[in-house]
Write a protein that holds these residues in place. Structure first.
Motif, PDB file in Angstrom:
ATOM      1  N   UNK A 129      99.224   3.993  37.449  1.00  0.00           N
ATOM      2  CA  UNK A 129     100.192   4.700  38.306  1.00  0.00           C
ATOM      3  C   UNK A 129      99.780   4.583  39.764  1.00  0.00           C
ATOM      4  N   UNK A 130      98.521   4.916  40.066  1.00  0.00           N
ATOM      5  CA  UNK A 130      98.045   4.852  41.446  1.00  0.00           C
ATOM      6  C   UNK A 130      98.108   3.416  41.971  1.00  0.00           C
ATOM      7  N   UNK A 131      97.685   2.469  41.155  1.00  0.00           N
ATOM      8  CA  UNK A 131      97.668   1.073  41.578  1.00  0.00           C
ATOM      9  C   UNK A 131      99.083   0.574  41.851  1.00  0.00           C
ATOM     10  N   UNK A 132     100.017   0.904  40.972  1.00  0.00           N
ATOM     11  CA  UNK A 132     101.403   0.473  41.168  1.00  0.00           C
ATOM     12  C   UNK A 132     102.013   1.117  42.409  1.00  0.00           C
ATOM     13  N   UNK A 133     101.659   2.373  42.655  1.00  0.00           N
ATOM     14  CA  UNK A 133     102.159   3.032  43.863  1.00  0.00           C
ATOM     15  C   UNK A 133     101.676   2.331  45.128  1.00  0.00           C
ATOM     16  N   UNK A 134     100.414   1.897  45.125  1.00  0.00           N
ATOM     17  CA  UNK A 134      99.876   1.179  46.287  1.00  0.00           C
ATOM     18  C   UNK A 134     100.568  -0.171  46.458  1.00  0.00           C
ATOM     19  N   UNK A 135     100.766  -0.885  45.351  1.00  0.00           N
ATOM     20  CA  UNK A 135     101.450  -2.183  45.412  1.00  0.00           C
ATOM     21  C   UNK A 135     102.879  -2.017  45.917  1.00  0.00           C
ATOM     22  N   UNK A 136     103.538  -0.986  45.455  1.00  0.00           N
ATOM     23  CA  UNK A 136     104.902  -0.674  45.897  1.00  0.00           C
ATOM     24  C   UNK A 136     104.943  -0.496  47.412  1.00  0.00           C
ATOM     25  N   UNK A 137     104.019   0.318  47.942  1.00  0.00           N
ATOM     26  CA  UNK A 137     104.007   0.602  49.374  1.00  0.00           C
ATOM     27  C   UNK A 137     103.718  -0.658  50.181  1.00  0.00           C
ATOM     28  N   UNK A 138     102.824  -1.492  49.699  1.00  0.00           N
ATOM     29  CA  UNK A 138     102.503  -2.716  50.424  1.00  0.00           C
ATOM     30  C   UNK A 138     103.742  -3.605  50.544  1.00  0.00           C
ATOM     31  N   UNK A 139     104.440  -3.795  49.439  1.00  0.00           N
ATOM     32  CA  UNK A 139     105.626  -4.650  49.486  1.00  0.00           C
ATOM     33  C   UNK A 139     106.711  -4.025  50.379  1.00  0.00           C
ATOM     34  N   UNK A 140     106.868  -2.719  50.337  1.00  0.00           N
ATOM     35  CA  UNK A 140     107.946  -2.057  51.079  1.00  0.00           C
ATOM     36  C   UNK A 140     107.709  -2.069  52.579  1.00  0.00           C
ATOM     37  N   UNK A 141     106.452  -1.964  53.010  1.00  0.00           N
ATOM     38  CA  UNK A 141     106.161  -1.816  54.434  1.00  0.00           C
ATOM     39  C   UNK A 141     105.481  -3.054  55.010  1.00  0.00           C
ATOM     40  N   UNK A 142     104.433  -3.532  54.367  1.00  0.00           N
ATOM     41  CA  UNK A 142     103.631  -4.622  54.927  1.00  0.00           C
ATOM     42  C   UNK A 142     104.334  -5.963  54.778  1.00  0.00           C
ATOM     43  N   UNK A 143     104.908  -6.221  53.616  1.00  0.00           N
ATOM     44  CA  UNK A 143     105.539  -7.534  53.388  1.00  0.00           C
ATOM     45  C   UNK A 143     106.788  -7.735  54.225  1.00  0.00           C
ATOM     46  N   UNK A 173     105.657  -4.005  33.053  1.00  0.00           N
ATOM     47  CA  UNK A 173     104.862  -4.954  33.825  1.00  0.00           C
ATOM     48  C   UNK A 173     104.450  -4.259  35.118  1.00  0.00           C
ATOM     49  N   UNK A 174     103.162  -4.134  35.401  1.00  0.00           N
ATOM     50  CA  UNK A 174     102.724  -3.393  36.590  1.00  0.00           C
ATOM     51  C   UNK A 174     103.217  -4.038  37.882  1.00  0.00           C
ATOM     52  N   UNK A 175     103.253  -3.240  38.937  1.00  0.00           N
ATOM     53  CA  UNK A 175     103.688  -3.730  40.237  1.00  0.00           C
ATOM     54  C   UNK A 175     102.578  -4.462  40.981  1.00  0.00           C
ATOM     55  N   UNK A 176     101.372  -4.412  40.454  1.00  0.00           N
ATOM     56  CA  UNK A 176     100.241  -4.993  41.156  1.00  0.00           C
ATOM     57  C   UNK A 176     100.051  -6.477  40.971  1.00  0.00           C
TER      58      UNK A 176
END
Length: 645
Positions: free
Chosen positions: A334-348, A573-576
């Motif tokens: 859960x925590x890992x997917x949340x971090x991956x989500x944020x990276x794609x939404x803001x950083x990418x 499938x995880x977001x990471x």
């Protein structure tokens, strides 16, 4: 895209349509004449193209037609060449220009996509140099209509105090520091003061524009289509979602709301709390619903902070889950997917088009807009996660989960404070994972239509204030800022992992059908053609996946996560994994604009970082897999394409 053949034309810039006319006027003259035309009745131009969505099929309430722009084809051709060298005119010097000439002249405003046609274009913030900023609303009751929601016809029209608006001016105020709500929840004095501000706001007369009902109705009015755009004859409604207006409008909505709360409790330094749901550090509680909004009482004072309809299954200490599809038992995932989500939404998302959204200009309907990742990702997910469809007692995930009622919940303003904070974080980022060169700077649009668009809000003195977007871009000028948070670095520096699956072969991609239905409970994979611009201007373009014409449900949330070259992607499938590129998410909008049909929305996802990480070659075809989350019905869409921003 276009089906016209003219030598001299009437141009609707918001959609890129051309209409026949018998007059000529220079661009400079048009700039001057436009304002004059708005003030007097005019006849509808002849030769109206029936395919135009921006021009209505009947005379509007204002009794006049849109302002007229007349250009010769040579002017159109010259404009097309500016900043769009890829468009070559094969009919130069020919007075009998064909359809292609007009298409080329208009393509820079509309954006040509790479998809089934195999064509491409790229977008800049310039386009045509013709001003069409959205004007501020007129709050007269004749410009407003009740929202025809199925459950209740909600009159979201704001009080009209019959006073002329004033222009916004920066003030010399104490610097207000917006801090994390999960930290402030431990500060009993702050929570009592914050709660008391809402007690006082809810005690005001409903006809007072500072009242809680009026404050809620601001969002209802301008995000559900209650108000008509001034000086527009075609009954086009103002809509501040789905475009580059989303972030600045909500910033000023919070600004005036915060000032009113502070004035009611006599504290000019009062600042809204920030629900930083992106914080995944265990023990901090940022990724939970803040305790101050939990159903509690503070002595004899009722808790107005918890007086809302929310999903009781998501009260603290339940953790926010940004993956909309799978309920992971392993909290590490859960925590890992949340971090991956944020990276794609803001950083990418590097370009302002991908992060803030598509342009919104005067005379433009919402069907021609497109939300940015700041809106369609965490913003929409948190809205639907907080709203309640618990035991199906409340319709449309009230309060937070539907446009109509979302601002009735005080947590709305804390949630949007974090959305606003993420805008400031995005502009501060120094890394670029998405372009070939990897050195593109993040910048707000410089288009005058963006900078000169105006909003209207009531201030703490009950004065109606017109504010330009150009005045909203720097929080220090507005005398507030956000406390720096170390937790941002966790998702900014997130590293994706290989999926462990082989990429699909060209033969496997060839076998994928051109599906145009996103299905409930079934993953759908489609092929995507990619043709990079040649020559590439500085390799600073951001490759963008566009999901075209998604017919979003009117009564239920829509969630899909999206993967590139991972045909095996499923619900859990995880977001990471490197193949994950983002999500498309939407919350119910029943009654919006009085529409009884489904709205079409183009969703954009930056895929440049994923393409680089996977080693995908230039112009190599790939697969796109959509994995459904919360969805009550199948959803039609018009296909996928690549856009270069």
């Amino acid at each position: 895209m276009f089906d016209v053949k003219v030598t001299v034309g009437y141009v609707d810039l918001s959609l890129g349509h051309v209409f026949e006319s018998g007059h000529q006027m220079s661009l400079v003259t048009w700039q001057i004449e436009r304002a004059k035309e708005m003030a007097r009745p005019r006849a509808r131009p002849s030769g109206l193209n029936s395919s135009s969505a921006a021009i209505g099929r009947r005379r509007g309430r204002h009794g006049h037609s849109p302002s007229r722009l007349v250009l010769s084809v040579s002017q159109l051709k010259a404009t097309a060449r500016t900043g769009a060298e890829a468009c070559e005119d094969s009919t130069e010097g020919d007075d009998g220009e064909d359809d292609a000439t007009i298409q080329q002249a208009l393509i820079h405003r509309r954006q040509l996509l790479c998809g089934a046609t195999g064509t491409f274009s790229y977008l800049t913030s310039a386009g045509f140099g013709i001003a069409a900023p959205v004007p501020p609303p007129n709050l007269s009751t004749k410009y407003c209509e009740a929202i025809p929601d199925e459950q209740s016809c909600e009159n979201c029209c704001l009080p009209d105090l019959l006073k002329a608006p004033i222009d916004f001016k920066f003030e010399d105020l104490p610097m207000r520091i917006r801090k994390p709500a999960h930290i402030l929840s431990k500060d009993e004095e702050y929570v009592k003061k914050y709660n008391q501000a809402y007690v006082l706001m809810k005690g005001l007369d409903p006809d007072d524009p500072r009242s809680f009902k009026a404050q809620w109705h601001i969002h209802c009015a301008f995000c559900m289509g209650a108000y008509f755009e001034p000086n527009n004859p075609n009954d086009i409604k103002l809509q501040y979602h789905y475009s580059w207006a989303f972030a600045p409008w909500h910033r000023m909505y919070l600004y005036f709301h915060e000032r009113i709360l502070g004035d009611l409790i006599g504290d000019k330094s009062f600042a809204l709390p920030v629900w930083n749901w992106d914080n995944q550090q265990e023990g901090d509680g940022g990724n939970q619903m803040p305790w101050m909004f939990a159903p509690l009482n503070f002595g004899a004072t009722p808790s107005e902070l918890s007086n809302a309809i929310r999903n009781p299954e998501h009260f603290p200490p339940q953790v926010v889950r940004l993956d909309p599809c799978c309920y992971y038992e392993d909290m590490g995932i859960v925590y890992d997917s949340n971090l991956a989500f944020m990276h794609r939404a803001v950083v990418s998302s590097v370009s302002s088009t991908n992060f803030l959204g598509k342009p919104y200009r005067a005379g433009q309907t919402e069907d021609t807009n497109g939300p940015g990742s700041i809106e369609e990702n965490g913003h929409n997910i948190i809205h639907s996660w907080t709203g309640s469809n618990y035991l199906k007692i409340h319709p449309n995930n009230s309060d937070m989960g539907t446009f109509l009622f979302t601002a009735k919940d005080p947590i709305f303003y804390s949630h949007h404070a974090n959305v606003d904070r993420l805008w400031t974080v995005w502009k501060s980022l120094k890394i670029d994972p998405s372009t070939r060169r990897g050195s593109r700077k993040r910048e707000d649009p410089t288009d005058s239509d963006f900078l000169d668009t105006q909003f209207a809000f009531y201030n703490h003195k009950k004065e109606l204030v017109n504010v330009k977007i150009s005045q909203t871009l720097h929080t220090d000028r507005l005398c507030y800022k956000y406390e720096a948070l170390d937790s941002d670095q966790d998702w900014i520096n997130y590293k994706f992992k290989p999926s462990g699956y082989e990429k699909p072969s060209p033969g496997e991609i060839d076998k994928l059908g051109p599906d145009t239905v996103l299905k409930k409970g079934v993953s759908v994979s489609v092929p995507l053609s990619r043709i990079e611009p040649t020559p590439s201007p500085g390799d600073e373009l951001e490759e963008t996946l566009v999901i075209l014409g998604v017919q979003v449900p009117r009564h239920s949330v829509l969630h899909f996560k999206v993967y590139i070259n991972l045909l095996e992607a499923g619900v859990c499938t995880p977001l990471g994994v490197e193949n994950f590129v983002g999500v498309i998410a939407h919350i119910p909008h029943s009654g919006s604009h009085g529409k009884r049909h489904k709205r079409k929305v183009d969703f954009r996802i930056s895929i440049g970082a994923c393409v680089k990480a996977l080693g995908i070659e230039r112009n190599e075809r790939v697969s796109v897999t959509f994995v459904p989350g919360t969805l009550s019905e199948d959803v039609d869409f018009d296909g996928v394409a690549v856009e270069w921003n």
